[in-house]
Design an enzyme around this catalytic site. Sequence first.
Site, PDB file in Angstrom:
ATOM      1  N   GLY A  33      21.807  33.125  23.783  1.00 29.61           N
ATOM      2  CA  GLY A  33      21.850  33.738  22.408  1.00 29.61           C
ATOM      3  C   GLY A  33      21.875  32.821  21.164  1.00 29.61           C
ATOM      4  O   GLY A  33      21.987  31.792  21.358  1.00 29.61           O
ATOM      5  N   CYS A  34      21.310  33.261  20.028  1.00 32.39           N
ATOM      6  CA  CYS A  34      20.995  32.132  18.786  1.00 32.39           C
ATOM      7  C   CYS A  34      22.340  31.739  18.450  1.00 32.39           C
ATOM      8  O   CYS A  34      22.726  30.654  18.287  1.00 32.39           O
ATOM      9  CB  CYS A  34      20.326  32.843  17.692  1.00 32.39           C
ATOM     10  SG  CYS A  34      21.055  34.578  17.247  1.00 32.39           S
ATOM     11  N   TYR A  35      23.321  32.534  18.248  1.00 35.10           N
ATOM     12  CA  TYR A  35      24.523  32.047  17.743  1.00 35.10           C
ATOM     13  C   TYR A  35      25.344  31.209  18.645  1.00 35.10           C
ATOM     14  O   TYR A  35      25.896  30.193  18.513  1.00 35.10           O
ATOM     15  CB  TYR A  35      25.580  33.461  17.435  1.00 35.10           C
ATOM     16  CG  TYR A  35      25.333  34.038  15.995  1.00 35.10           C
ATOM     17  CD1 TYR A  35      25.297  33.262  14.777  1.00 35.10           C
ATOM     18  CD2 TYR A  35      24.838  35.388  15.989  1.00 35.10           C
ATOM     19  CE1 TYR A  35      25.061  33.982  13.472  1.00 35.10           C
ATOM     20  CE2 TYR A  35      24.643  36.083  14.767  1.00 35.10           C
ATOM     21  CZ  TYR A  35      24.628  35.272  13.602  1.00 35.10           C
ATOM     22  OH  TYR A  35      24.495  36.030  12.605  1.00 35.10           O
ATOM     23  N   THR A  67      23.967  29.294  20.864  1.00 33.97           N
ATOM     24  CA  THR A  67      23.632  28.149  21.360  1.00 33.97           C
ATOM     25  C   THR A  67      24.197  27.159  19.993  1.00 33.97           C
ATOM     26  O   THR A  67      24.258  26.002  20.959  1.00 33.97           O
ATOM     27  CB  THR A  67      21.910  28.312  20.754  1.00 33.97           C
ATOM     28  OG1 THR A  67      21.195  29.183  21.906  1.00 33.97           O
ATOM     29  CG2 THR A  67      21.402  26.854  20.738  1.00 33.97           C
TER      30      THR A  67
END
Length: 310
Positions: free
Chosen positions: A114-116, A118
């Site tokens: 996921g972006c967060y 990461t």
Amino acid sequence: MAHTVFIDGAEGTTGLEIVDRLEQHDAFELVRLSNAERKDIDCRRAALNFADFAILCLPDDAAREAVALLDEDAGTRIIDASTAHRNASGWIYGFPELVGPSVIAGAARVANPGCYPTGFLALVAPLVRARLLPRDWPYTVNAVSGYSGGGKSLVQRFAEEPDIAYRAYGFSLDHKHLEEMQKKAGLAHQPVFAPAVVPAFRGMLVEVPLAIAAMRSAAEPDKLREELARYYETSALITVHDDEEPPAELILRTDSAPSDRLDLWVFADAQGQTARLVARLDNLGKGASGAAVQSLNLMAGCDELAGLRV
């Protein structure tokens, strides 16, 4: 001969960015479906089973359905950009800097981070592994992202409501990224996660504040910075910034260009009693599309950075 790649969900924000990267990549040939064919399950099944690689840019249930459409003897290797398989058995976590490039290279099923997570994991996981931060601390995560991370519906909302200056959410405290953050960092407790969205299309800041003086077993901030710098010293995408000239501010701009880089900082007070771990990345780059292309490169035996914006 070029490897064939089918992007299931190529019309979404993540899929479009992957297409843009792969169109500049000589090693891959895209398998494309018309609008009508994309809605036809038999056409999707055929494309999924034909391609050398499939990248799923779909909601979770649709991603699970796509995997179920694969024949038992299909040789298609999968990268799933959804949340569906990030903690599932038999799937490799697609963060090469954390799990190792060779692990990704040999994988048949890869789940995109996921972006967060990461940003959070890039900061915390190496330090917990090195025992410079405790695994049983109640960590908190403050993060802000561009609205493209919410997909078409949130992009449309920001277009229709131009007066939105700041959108905080996740007040049920059961955000889908929590299990991923906890497990991949090896933590005893799920962190408290405070996400928000601002009127910028892309970009993300993820911050983990640390009360060093209150922790039973935590290294001083300089040691944390040194370990992160050592851990990522061979990475071409991740930069750990020193503290010689710390920035007065970190900014997300409304017109930022796409980027697949990840920048990390360790800020601290003069006495080293408190610290702020901060990651800055493009939520559509290293946080989504760029991560998928990076894994795809490794799986196909290509230059890891080919097609990426570095």
